[in-house]
Design a protein around this motif. Structure first.
Motif, short mmCIF file in Angstrom:
data_model
loop_
_atom_site.label_atom_id
_atom_site.label_comp_id
_atom_site.label_asym_id
_atom_site.label_seq_id
_atom_site.Cartn_x
_atom_site.Cartn_y
_atom_site.Cartn_z
N GLY A 164 -6.25 12.32 1.15
CA GLY A 164 -5.16 11.85 0.31
C GLY A 164 -5.58 10.64 -0.49
O GLY A 164 -6.76 10.29 -0.56
N LYS A 165 -4.59 10.00 -1.10
CA LYS A 165 -4.84 8.83 -1.93
C LYS A 165 -4.24 7.60 -1.30
O LYS A 165 -3.24 7.68 -0.59
CB LYS A 165 -4.18 9.03 -3.31
N SER A 166 -4.84 6.48 -1.60
CA SER A 166 -4.34 5.22 -1.11
C SER A 166 -4.28 4.30 -2.32
O SER A 166 -5.30 4.09 -2.99
CB SER A 166 -5.35 4.72 -0.07
N ILE A 167 -3.09 3.80 -2.63
CA ILE A 167 -2.94 2.97 -3.82
C ILE A 167 -2.43 1.59 -3.41
O ILE A 167 -1.42 1.48 -2.71
CB ILE A 167 -1.96 3.62 -4.82
N ILE A 168 -3.16 0.55 -3.76
CA ILE A 168 -2.73 -0.81 -3.44
C ILE A 168 -2.18 -1.47 -4.69
O ILE A 168 -2.89 -1.62 -5.69
CB ILE A 168 -3.89 -1.62 -2.82
N VAL A 201 -3.55 -2.80 -9.78
CA VAL A 201 -3.48 -1.56 -8.99
C VAL A 201 -4.91 -1.16 -8.64
O VAL A 201 -5.80 -1.17 -9.50
CB VAL A 201 -2.82 -0.41 -9.79
N ARG A 202 -5.14 -0.88 -7.37
CA ARG A 202 -6.45 -0.37 -6.94
C ARG A 202 -6.21 0.97 -6.27
O ARG A 202 -5.26 1.12 -5.49
CB ARG A 202 -7.10 -1.30 -5.90
N MET A 203 -7.06 1.93 -6.58
CA MET A 203 -6.87 3.24 -5.98
C MET A 203 -8.07 3.64 -5.15
O MET A 203 -9.21 3.48 -5.57
CB MET A 203 -6.65 4.27 -7.08
N GLY A 204 -7.79 4.14 -3.97
CA GLY A 204 -8.86 4.57 -3.08
C GLY A 204 -8.52 5.90 -2.44
O GLY A 204 -7.56 6.56 -2.84
N LYS A 205 -9.33 6.26 -1.45
CA LYS A 205 -9.14 7.54 -0.76
C LYS A 205 -8.72 7.28 0.67
O LYS A 205 -9.07 6.26 1.26
CB LYS A 205 -10.46 8.31 -0.73
N SER A 206 -7.99 8.22 1.21
CA SER A 206 -7.58 8.15 2.59
C SER A 206 -7.93 9.49 3.21
O SER A 206 -7.50 10.53 2.72
CB SER A 206 -6.07 7.90 2.58
N ILE A 207 -8.76 9.48 4.24
CA ILE A 207 -9.21 10.73 4.84
C ILE A 207 -8.79 10.75 6.30
O ILE A 207 -9.10 9.82 7.05
CB ILE A 207 -10.74 10.88 4.72
N ARG A 245 0.84 -1.19 0.00
CA ARG A 245 0.00 0.00 0.00
C ARG A 245 0.87 1.24 0.00
O ARG A 245 1.83 1.33 0.77
CB ARG A 245 -0.92 0.02 1.22
N ASP A 262 0.42 5.16 0.68
CA ASP A 262 -0.48 6.22 1.15
C ASP A 262 0.14 7.56 0.79
O ASP A 262 1.29 7.82 1.13
CB ASP A 262 -0.64 6.15 2.67
N MET A 293 -11.85 2.14 -0.16
CA MET A 293 -11.37 1.46 -1.38
C MET A 293 -12.57 0.95 -2.17
O MET A 293 -13.59 0.59 -1.59
CB MET A 293 -10.50 0.25 -1.01
#
Lengths: 80, 80
Positions: A39-43, B36-42, A4, A6, B8
């Motif tokens: 922000g963004k979180s990329i797995i 690749v998976r993209m999500g948000k982080s708050i 991951r 972040d 996610m």
């Protein structure tokens, strides 16, 4: 191997998305919201099986493409 | 109290942003990228000092506004 990355806006960098979320939360009745940063979180799922190599690959990816190093910080975490 | 909400896309839900990042990484010479998976982080900074209450508030925020429960999963983590 899953990793991951972040990515968050650096301290002091304006974060209009976070501000908008903060306003939305307050106007919908959630009290006591001091600050919101988004922000963004990329797995990443990589073929690499060596955790150290996978981490350094992910760090290179973050520095070159995923994050904008001028305004963003990133953190790499090995998931499995 | 700081709380992180990670959002996610659910398993099986198409993630065009993630796909685009995957293609970009491959075309820039990074090999072995499976997915690749993209999500948000708050990151929320709340006045609340009780971790349990803060967690339940953040969960309510995620369910009501932050996440789209039809296509996204979220996870709440207490940071400090």
């Amino acid at each position: 191997m899953k990793i991951r990355v972040d990515i968050m806006p650096k301290e002091g960098v304006l974060d209009p998305q976070g501000k908008a979320i903060g306003h939305a939360l307050t106007s919908l009745g959630f009290e006591g919201v001091q600050d919101v940063r988004m922000g963004k979180s990329i797995i990443l799922t990589l073929d690499e099986t060596d955790p150290q190599k996978a981490e350094s690959t992910a760090t290179a990816m973050a520095q070159k493409i995923l994050a904008n190093m001028v305004i963003e910080d990133f953190k790499v975490t090995i998931l499995q």
